[in-house]
Design an enzyme around this catalytic site. Structure first.
Site, PDB file in Angstrom:
ATOM      1  N   ARG A 102      -4.355 -74.192 -10.171  1.00  0.00           N
ATOM      2  CA  ARG A 102      -4.754 -75.442  -9.520  1.00  0.00           C
ATOM      3  C   ARG A 102      -3.765 -76.583  -9.791  1.00  0.00           C
ATOM      4  NH1 ARG A 102      -6.868 -71.810  -7.737  1.00  0.00           N
ATOM      5  NH2 ARG A 102      -9.089 -71.362  -7.514  1.00  0.00           N
TER       6      ARG A 102
ATOM      7  N   SER B 272     -15.717 -77.705  -6.648  1.00  0.00           N
ATOM      8  CA  SER B 272     -15.702 -77.324  -8.063  1.00  0.00           C
ATOM      9  C   SER B 272     -15.199 -78.481  -8.917  1.00  0.00           C
ATOM     10  CB  SER B 272     -14.809 -76.096  -8.277  1.00  0.00           C
ATOM     11  OG  SER B 272     -15.330 -74.976  -7.601  1.00  0.00           O
TER      12      SER B 272
ATOM     13  N   GLU C 205     -11.074 -80.440 -12.420  1.00  0.00           N
ATOM     14  CA  GLU C 205     -10.387 -79.900 -11.254  1.00  0.00           C
ATOM     15  C   GLU C 205     -10.389 -80.933 -10.131  1.00  0.00           C
ATOM     16  OE1 GLU C 205     -10.875 -76.219  -8.073  1.00  0.00           O
ATOM     17  OE2 GLU C 205     -11.273 -75.862 -10.201  1.00  0.00           O
TER      18      GLU C 205
END
EC number: 1.3.1.98
Length: 322
Positions: free
Chosen positions: A196, A245, A315
């Site tokens: 990510r 998320s 995130e």
């Protein structure tokens, strides 16, 4: 967004009575350099999934690639620039975002099929459109993009992924416009992808990307996309004001499991709540401020650290002034 009239001088939007823009920063933006829509004190809450947060000093929606390049080349280097996709993985803080927020619209949304099972997608293309274009062309391997709630530009920058695959697995290269207005093509390896994360420079805007798949049967590809869509519907609070998320999965584990074990399921702060359906999702129950949402996330991190010793990493991106 409706374009402003020719004699518009940049007054704050009527939808943003509490505009907190930095007037010194605002004054450095060359209004005459933009052919697209350029809005001062633009409300951002309606553009992000959480439906919360402040204004952008400026919101720029370029008319085309040349417009974007010209605008950035004439913009004072001291003015920060932030690209905005669908706003699905983002907390815009209540004090708003300094500088210029750039949102790529219809001129940057679309796909072309190239030789070698390659899909070229504009930076403003939603993931579902990229996946559907690949399916229609009989290109497999891009089905996971059906499960990424964002645009190509956003998930190229963040190495978006879902259901066992990520952008790093399929990216050939991307075309970006740098902060000074120069454009260049960067191969996938130049982004130095990790989980990510990429090393794409701050302020760089992804205007297109190429993804390579493999030959496949459109019906089988479509069935896999349907499976992904159903799995998301069953496991995630998609029909709420959420941001996707919240925390990265720590090595060897799942973020939601640590959140659940720490007793955070359903935990609230102001109008924000930890989803009872999927505990790695935060929800705006109706009137949450961004401070509520971010504060709840930090409280979850504190409780998980106390319970298991795991330090969850955000995130979701958090941007702007407190």
């Amino acid at each position: 967004m409706i374009d402003q009239p020719d004699d518009w001088k940049g007054e704050c939007s009527n939808d943003a009575p509490d505009c907190t823009s930095d007037e010194a920063m605002v004054a450095r933006v060359p209004e005459s350099a933009a052919r697209g829509s350029l809005t001062k004190c633009a409300p951002l809450a309606k553009l992000v999934w959480f439906k919360s947060g402040g204004t952008a000093d400026w919101l720029f929606e370029p008319a085309d690639l040349d417009d974007l390049r010209t605008f950035l080349s004439r913009l004072d280097p001291a003015v920060p620039v932030m690209p905005l996709g669908l706003g699905s993985n983002l907390i815009v803080r209540d004090g708003g975002v300094p500088g210029v927020v750039i949102r790529l619209g219809k001129p940057f949304s679309g796909c072309e099929i190239e030789d070698g099972n390659v899909v070229r997608a504009g930076g403003g293309t939603p993931g579902i459109l990229a996946a559907s274009s690949a399916r229609d062309a009989g290109i497999a391997g891009l089905e996971f993009m059906r499960g990424i709630p964002g645009t190509v530009g956003g998930f190229v920058r963040m190495n978006g992924g879902a259901y066992g695959r990520e952008v790093a697995d399929v990216l050939v290269d991307c075309t970006v416009v740098m902060r000074n207005g120069d454009s260049m093509v960067l191969p996938a390896e130049a982004l130095r992808y990790s989980y990510r994360h990429s090393e794409l420079p701050d302020g760089a805007v992804v205007v297109s990307a190429r993804f390579r798949g493999e030959p496949g049967d459109p019906e089988e590809i479509g069935a896999e996309m349907d499976r992904i869509a159903e799995a998301r519907e069953q496991s995630q609070p998609l029909r709420t004001k959420t941001g996707g998320s919240t925390f990265k999965n720590p090595e060897g584990g799942k973020a939601w499991q640590y959140v659940d074990a720490a007793g955070c399921r359903g935990l609230t702060m102001g109008g924000a709540q930890v989803s009872e359906k999927h505990t790695n999702f935060l929800i705006n129950t109706g009137d949450a401020t961004s401070a509520d949402i971010e504060g709840l996330g930090e409280e979850v991190r504190r409780r998980v650290r106390a319970d298991s010793g795991v330090d969850l990493e955000w995130e979701i991106q958090r941007v702007g002034r407190p």
